[in-house]
Design an enzyme around this catalytic site. Sequence first.
Site, PDB file in Angstrom:
ATOM      1  N   ARG A 177      18.698 -10.505   0.231  1.00  0.00           N
ATOM      2  CA  ARG A 177      17.402  -9.421  -0.646  1.00  0.00           C
ATOM      3  C   ARG A 177      18.365  -8.561  -2.282  1.00  0.00           C
ATOM      4  O   ARG A 177      17.463  -8.888  -2.960  1.00  0.00           O
ATOM      5  CB  ARG A 177      17.796  -7.944   0.213  1.00  0.00           C
ATOM      6  CG  ARG A 177      16.829  -7.582  -0.328  1.00  0.00           C
ATOM      7  CD  ARG A 177      16.971  -5.924  -0.108  1.00  0.00           C
ATOM      8  NE  ARG A 177      15.736  -4.765  -0.212  1.00  0.00           N
ATOM      9  CZ  ARG A 177      16.243  -3.805  -1.471  1.00  0.00           C
ATOM     10  NH1 ARG A 177      16.977  -4.366  -1.963  1.00  0.00           N
ATOM     11  NH2 ARG A 177      15.216  -3.323  -1.792  1.00  0.00           N
ATOM     12  N   LYS A 195      10.380  -8.140   6.183  1.00  0.00           N
ATOM     13  CA  LYS A 195      12.060  -8.258   5.260  1.00  0.00           C
ATOM     14  C   LYS A 195      11.590  -9.627   5.568  1.00  0.00           C
ATOM     15  O   LYS A 195      12.004 -10.455   4.843  1.00  0.00           O
ATOM     16  CB  LYS A 195      12.803  -6.989   5.240  1.00  0.00           C
ATOM     17  CG  LYS A 195      12.757  -6.107   4.785  1.00  0.00           C
ATOM     18  CD  LYS A 195      14.151  -5.442   4.421  1.00  0.00           C
ATOM     19  CE  LYS A 195      13.853  -4.151   3.589  1.00  0.00           C
ATOM     20  NZ  LYS A 195      12.931  -3.484   4.628  1.00  0.00           N
ATOM     21  N   LYS A 211      28.384  -9.541  17.309  1.00  0.00           N
ATOM     22  CA  LYS A 211      29.140 -10.665  16.505  1.00  0.00           C
ATOM     23  C   LYS A 211      27.892 -10.550  15.126  1.00  0.00           C
ATOM     24  O   LYS A 211      28.288 -11.988  14.798  1.00  0.00           O
ATOM     25  CB  LYS A 211      29.308 -11.897  17.669  1.00  0.00           C
ATOM     26  CG  LYS A 211      28.191 -12.165  18.566  1.00  0.00           C
ATOM     27  CD  LYS A 211      27.689 -13.410  19.400  1.00  0.00           C
ATOM     28  CE  LYS A 211      27.232 -13.733  20.035  1.00  0.00           C
ATOM     29  NZ  LYS A 211      27.371 -15.036  21.030  1.00  0.00           N
ATOM     30  N   HIS A 264       1.643   1.637  -2.497  1.00  0.00           N
ATOM     31  CA  HIS A 264       0.743   0.724  -1.997  1.00  0.00           C
ATOM     32  C   HIS A 264       0.609   0.840   0.548  1.00  0.00           C
ATOM     33  O   HIS A 264      -0.350  -0.135   0.689  1.00  0.00           O
ATOM     34  CB  HIS A 264       1.084  -0.558  -2.090  1.00  0.00           C
ATOM     35  CG  HIS A 264       2.182  -1.480  -1.400  1.00  0.00           C
ATOM     36  ND1 HIS A 264       3.781  -1.563  -1.709  1.00  0.00           N
ATOM     37  CD2 HIS A 264       2.493  -1.700   0.266  1.00  0.00           C
ATOM     38  CE1 HIS A 264       4.221  -1.208  -0.665  1.00  0.00           C
ATOM     39  NE2 HIS A 264       3.962  -2.392   0.571  1.00  0.00           N
ATOM     40  N   ASP A 273     -10.469 -12.513   9.613  1.00  0.00           N
ATOM     41  CA  ASP A 273     -11.951 -12.453   9.011  1.00  0.00           C
ATOM     42  C   ASP A 273     -12.948 -11.980   8.197  1.00  0.00           C
ATOM     43  O   ASP A 273     -13.405 -12.138   7.700  1.00  0.00           O
ATOM     44  CB  ASP A 273     -12.534 -13.116  10.348  1.00  0.00           C
ATOM     45  CG  ASP A 273     -12.032 -15.078  10.672  1.00  0.00           C
ATOM     46  OD1 ASP A 273     -11.685 -15.484   9.731  1.00  0.00           O
ATOM     47  OD2 ASP A 273     -12.066 -15.401  11.481  1.00  0.00           O
ATOM     48  N   ARG A 312       3.336 -18.370 -22.882  1.00  0.00           N
ATOM     49  CA  ARG A 312       3.840 -18.324 -22.928  1.00  0.00           C
ATOM     50  C   ARG A 312       4.778 -18.171 -24.274  1.00  0.00           C
ATOM     51  O   ARG A 312       5.947 -18.203 -24.296  1.00  0.00           O
ATOM     52  CB  ARG A 312       4.506 -19.907 -22.343  1.00  0.00           C
ATOM     53  CG  ARG A 312       4.159 -20.350 -20.881  1.00  0.00           C
ATOM     54  CD  ARG A 312       4.807 -21.234 -20.328  1.00  0.00           C
ATOM     55  NE  ARG A 312       6.431 -21.231 -20.485  1.00  0.00           N
ATOM     56  CZ  ARG A 312       6.862 -20.582 -18.763  1.00  0.00           C
ATOM     57  NH1 ARG A 312       5.803 -20.040 -18.311  1.00  0.00           N
ATOM     58  NH2 ARG A 312       8.265 -19.949 -18.692  1.00  0.00           N
TER      59      ARG A 312
END
Length: 450
Positions: free
Chosen positions: A247, A193, A235, A120, A23, A328
């Site tokens: 990825r 990830k 396994k 970052h 918050d 664009r």
Amino acid sequence: MKIFNDPVHGTMIFPPKLVEVIDTPQFQRLRNIKQLGTTYHVYPGASHNRFEHSLGTAHLAGKFIRMLQLNQPELDITEDDVLCVEIAGLCHDLGHGPFSHMFDQMFLSAVDGKNEQWQHEQGSCDMFDYILRTHNIKLSKCDERHTKMAKMIKLMIKPPKKNGPQEDRDLVKEKPFLYEIISNERNKVDVDKWDYFARDCHQLGIRNSFDHERFMRLCRVIEVDGVKTICAHQKESKNLYEMFHIRAALHKRAYQHRISSAVNLMICDAFISAEKNGFCVGEYKMSEVMEDMKTYTDFDDNIIDRIMQSKLAGMEKSQDILKRVKSRDFYRFVGSKIIPLSQKEKCDDRKAIAEKIANIAGLPSDRNVHELVAVNVAKFDYGMKHKNPCDEFYFYAKEKPNVAFKVKSEEVSEMLPKVYGEYEIQVFCKDKVYEKKVKEAFKTWAENVL
């Protein structure tokens, strides 16, 4: 407690201490930073933000640590440990700038190579400190414990390097597996990830074949060379390779799509031009705004609108570039060239590549080469450059659940890749008048680059 209904994970319930962080204006800022930056210009569904990804990461982090706590009580995972892991998942992306990696990986490197000193993750730690201090959030009633927990959270977001402060390394050694959940430097397998694979695939309309729920349930902590490490059932080796395959596929198909790269280059050029002409965020240049977290709180994707509305002299170039993005009229893609990781030096100097192609094209000598030709280098790998990250992961067998071992790639499948990374040089022409010349010049250059 607060409940969020998430399209990926369903119902997510967060305890009061996480709600206090959620918050704050600093966390709410993530609503205005797109998770996939400029990929939205390619995939209309890529409109999700760092906000929901951070919630999802915190949810998975809490789920994972509680599974380990329940299944292995001997690990002595406390409620404070659980809270630290959840908050680290929540806050791991607080430091992202506008358009995510465009800011820290492209813009800052173009301005005096500043990303060599700042990334970052450091911004996330700085912003987390600022949140605790500004909003007087206490992680524990005991000041000493509060200080230790805050340090733990920052080390979960940004793990210490091998030559980092001894104090940090000693803290990690107490329960090293806790620092593999959010940002796993050892083998790149972490809940950050798991959330963005599932979330990005959902939003992009790409099938996610990695089952993080199953993988998580079959993990346990085992001591390896004296260090307690997260391992998975043997396994799950195929599932793990699938994770890294997803990825690489997402980078190929979406994150570093040529249109997304073109828009990144355009916004970067607009930022650079704006900064040169005195545009500031508060009292700071855009490349220096992360020095003040109060100002950084107002630094998000909306900076585009502020540049467009600026009345400063010399802002016309930045505004013209951004107008092109809105209509664009992107930089024209003229070609790409795959470069093996072993020949990385051939794509180290993007400016030199642009100059060589411009010279071959015979572009006007009175025009700045870099106003006509742009080069982006896209990196595709499994997360550890030329290495196979699965070689760094440990597994266990059902009959010996406390013995860790590695699984060789040939034991999983003979069809797995033999090379785990490559570079792609993407070349763009900024002025459509010269597109044909630059395209022909690129073909000539590409034939002789290797």
